[in-house]
Design an enzyme around this catalytic site. Structure first.
Site, PDB file in Angstrom:
ATOM      1  N   ARG A  13      -9.536  -2.210  -6.355  1.00  0.00           N
ATOM      2  CA  ARG A  13      -8.746  -1.157  -6.194  1.00  0.00           C
ATOM      3  C   ARG A  13      -8.794  -0.387  -4.984  1.00  0.00           C
ATOM      4  NH1 ARG A  13     -10.196   3.292  -8.472  1.00  0.00           N
ATOM      5  NH2 ARG A  13     -10.878   2.290 -10.555  1.00  0.00           N
ATOM      6  N   TYR A  63      18.117   6.406  -1.633  1.00  0.00           N
ATOM      7  CA  TYR A  63      17.982   5.257  -2.655  1.00  0.00           C
ATOM      8  C   TYR A  63      17.759   5.788  -3.872  1.00  0.00           C
ATOM      9  CZ  TYR A  63      15.715   1.215  -5.004  1.00  0.00           C
ATOM     10  OH  TYR A  63      15.499   0.337  -5.702  1.00  0.00           O
ATOM     11  N   ASP A  70      11.700   6.779   5.050  1.00  0.00           N
ATOM     12  CA  ASP A  70      11.847   5.283   4.295  1.00  0.00           C
ATOM     13  C   ASP A  70      12.522   4.376   5.654  1.00  0.00           C
ATOM     14  OD1 ASP A  70      12.655   3.287   2.835  1.00  0.00           O
ATOM     15  OD2 ASP A  70      13.026   4.278   1.182  1.00  0.00           O
ATOM     16  N   LYS A  96      11.789  -5.956   0.618  1.00  0.00           N
ATOM     17  CA  LYS A  96      13.101  -6.254   1.364  1.00  0.00           C
ATOM     18  C   LYS A  96      12.830  -6.904   2.551  1.00  0.00           C
ATOM     19  CE  LYS A  96      14.462  -3.725  -2.058  1.00  0.00           C
ATOM     20  NZ  LYS A  96      14.691  -2.164  -2.120  1.00  0.00           N
TER      21      LYS A  96
HETATM   22  C1  LIG Z   1      14.196  -1.029  -2.651  1.00  0.00           C
HETATM   23  C2  LIG Z   1      13.964   0.174  -1.968  1.00  0.00           C
HETATM   24  C3  LIG Z   1      13.042   1.196  -2.286  1.00  0.00           C
HETATM   25  C4  LIG Z   1      12.161   1.028  -3.690  1.00  0.00           C
HETATM   26  O1  LIG Z   1      11.343  -0.085  -3.330  1.00  0.00           O
HETATM   27  P1  LIG Z   1      10.580  -0.926  -4.547  1.00  0.00           P
HETATM   28  O2  LIG Z   1      10.069  -1.923  -3.793  1.00  0.00           O
HETATM   29  O3  LIG Z   1      11.924  -1.748  -5.391  1.00  0.00           O
HETATM   30  O4  LIG Z   1      10.052  -0.104  -5.436  1.00  0.00           O
HETATM   31  C5  LIG Z   1      12.801   2.382  -1.750  1.00  0.00           C
HETATM   32  N1  LIG Z   1      13.817   2.627  -0.543  1.00  0.00           N
HETATM   33  C6  LIG Z   1      14.659   1.825  -0.335  1.00  0.00           C
HETATM   34  C7  LIG Z   1      15.456   2.354   0.779  1.00  0.00           C
HETATM   35  C8  LIG Z   1      14.857   0.646  -0.856  1.00  0.00           C
HETATM   36  O5  LIG Z   1      16.001  -0.205  -0.548  1.00  0.00           O
END
Ligand SMILES: *Cc1c(COP(=O)(O)O)cnc(C)c1O
Length: 398
Positions: A57, A110, A183, A208
Site C-alpha cells: 500500500r 465530469y 483534470d 482513458k
Molecule cells: C473517466 C473520467 C474521470 C473518472 O475516472 P475513473 O477512472 O472512471 O474513476 C474523471 N475525469 C474525466 C474527464 C473522465 O473522463
C-alpha cells in the site's frame, strides 16, 4: 525508488514514456518492469528495507515505475497512481481541503467529479460554486478570497469540448491564494502539459487515453515542483501521506497495464487526432448534422486558446443532429464499427448518447447536456471505415 534524474528521464516525450522510472531488472536483465504481485517485503534486520519497500500500500516497485514515469511526462515533482481516476481526485481533495473551505467547480465537469463535490464533499463541509471556466470574469466572481482553496478545471470538457485557458486560470487562482488543479484526462500528457502553463496539480483517469486499450480502470496525480498547500506543508508530501492513509492505490497489474499503455501514447494520440480531423470534416458536410463541437475547428469558441495550449486537438468529438433526441438515439444504434458504449480513449472507436448514458445523472441540473448530442471517441482504426460507418448510419435518416 531512486529520485535521481536519468538521461532517459530528461529526453523527449516518447523517450520518457518508454524509459522514465524504468531500468532493466537488476537480477535478470528483464527489459520490462515486472509485475511485482506482492504485498510484503523481506527486511534485512528490522527496518532494513531493500529499496525502501516495506508493504505494497505504501509502495510497490511496479507502481513506483508508473509514478516516476507520470512525474517525468507531466514535468512534475512527484507522481501517484490510484485504483481509479476518482480515487485520485478524492485523495487530492482530501489532501488539500478541510471543512469550511470552498472550491470553484466547472459547469461542465465530469459527472463523477461533480458527484464527488456535490454528494460527498458538501456533507463533509466543503462548499463549492459552479462557474463556466471559459469565462474568466465568472470565475473571478465565483472565487471567495481566503476561503477558496482550489479552482478545479477540465479542458477540453466532456461532452461539449469546451476549452479553458489554463495559464489565465492559474493566475486567477494564485491571486486569491488558491491552487489550480487540472483534470487532464481528455488531452493526455502528450497533447497538453498543465504544470508548464502554471497549474499546480494534474489528475488523470488513466482508464482513458493513458491506458488506452479499455482494459484497465486507474488514476494518476502529478504534483508540480515546489507547490505548498496554504496552511500546510509541501503538497507532494501531503498527497503522499493521504495516498498511503486512504489506500486507494493502483494494484501491480493495473499499474503495469498503464505503464505499457504510456509507451505508445504519443503514436496513439497522433492517430486519434488524424482520424478525428477526418471525421469532423465528414460530419460538417452531412445534411443531418446541425453542429459539430471540436476544438480544432476555427469556428470553435475556444480554438485560439486550444491552439496555444494543446499540441493537437485529440480524438474526442461531439455533434448534434437535426430531429432531436430520437434521431440521436437512433444513430447511436445504427453503427457497426463504432461501438455503442461509455468511456473513451481506447484504440477502438466508441459512440454514445450523453443525455441518456454518461450524463443521465445531470439531467435537470445546471450541468444538463443537449438531448440531440452524440459523443464520439475516435479510435485508431482505418479512418475510411470510420467515416463509411457513420455515413451509412446518418444516410438512413433521410
Ligand atoms: C473517466 C473520467 C474521470 C473518472 O475516472 P475513473 O477512472 O472512471 O474513476 C474523471 N475525469 C474525466 C474527464 C473522465 O473522463
Amino acid at each position: 525508488m531512486s529520485e535521481q534524474q536519468h538521461g532517459k528521464d530528461a529526453g523527449g516525450f516518447s523517450t520518457r514514456a518508454i524509459h522514465a522510472g524504468q531500468e532493466p531488472d537488476a537480477g535478470t536483465g528483464a527489459v520490462i518492469t515486472p509485475i511485482y504481485q506482492v504485498s510484503t517485503y523481506k527486511q534485512d534486520g528490522i527496518g532494513g528495507f531493500r529499496g525502501g519497500y516495506e508493504y505494497s500500500r505504501s509502495a510497490n516497485p511496479t507502481r513506483t515505475a508508473l509514478e516516476e514515469c507520470f512525474a517525468a511526462l507531466e514535468g512534475g515533482e512527484r507522481g501517484f497512481a490510484f485504483a481509479s481516476g476518482l480515487a485520485g481526485q478524492d485523495t487530492v481533495l482530501r489532501a488539500l481541503l478541510t471543512p469550511g473551505d470552498h472550491v470553484v467547480v466547472p459547469n461542465d465537469a465530469y459527472g463523477g467529479t461533480y458527484r464527488l463535490f456535490n454528494k460527498v464533499l458538501v456533507p463533509w463541509g466543503v462548499e463549492h460554486s459552479i462557474a463556466p471556466m471559459g469565462d474568466l470574469d465568472a470565475v473571478r466572481a465565483a472565487i471567495r478570497p481566503g476561503q477558496t482553496k482550489v479552482v478545479w478545471v477540465e479542458t477540453p470538457t466532456n461532452p461539449l469540448l469546451g476549452i479553458a485557458d489554463i495559464a489565465a486560470l492559474a493566475d486567477l487562482a494564485h491571486e486569491a491564494g488558491a491552487l489550480l488543479v487540472v483534470d487532464n484526462t481528455f488531452a493526455s500528457p502528450y497533447l497538453q502539459q498543465p504544470l508548464s502553463l502554471g497549474a499546480d496539480i494534474v489528475t488523470h483517469s488513466t482508464t482513458k487515453y493513458c491506458g488506452g486499450h479499455s482494459d484497465v480502470v486507474g488514476g494518476a496525480v502529478v504534483v508540480g515542483r515546489g507547490i505548498t498547500v496554504p496552511g500546510y506543508e509541501d503538497a507532494a508530501e501531503r498527497v503522499a501521506f493521504h495516498q498511503n492513509s486512504l489506500g486507494a492505490v493502483a494494484g501491480p497489474f493495473d499499474a503495469w497495464l498503464v505503464l505499457r499503455g504510456l509507451k505508445t501514447l504519443a503514436l496513439r494520440m497522433e492517430k486519434h487526432s488524424d482520424n478525428a480531423e477526418r471525421v469532423v470534416e465528414f460530419l460538417l458536410g452531412h445534411p443531418a448534422v446541425s453542429a459539430v463541437h471540436y476544438p480544432g475547428l476555427e469556428s470553435h469558441p475556444g480554438h485560439e486558446v486550444a491552439a496555444r495550449q494543446m499540441k493537437r486537438f485529440g480524438g474526442m468529438i461531439s455533434f448534434q443532429v437535426r430531429g432531436g433526441e430520437d434521431v440521436a438515439v437512433k444513430v447511436c444504434g445504427e453503427t457497426q464499427v463504432w461501438t455503442l458504449g461509455e468511456s473513451l480513449g481506447g484504440v477502438e472507436s466508441l459512440i454514445e448518447h450523453p443525455a441518456r448514458m454518461t450524463h443521465a445523472s445531470v439531467r435537470g441540473t445546471e450541468l444538463e447536456v443537449p438531448a440531440d448530442l452524440i459523443r464520439l471517441s475516435t479510435g485508431i482504426e482505418d479512418v475510411e471505415d470510420l467515416v463509411e460507418d457513420l455515413k451509412q448510419a446518418l444516410d438512413r435518416l433521410g
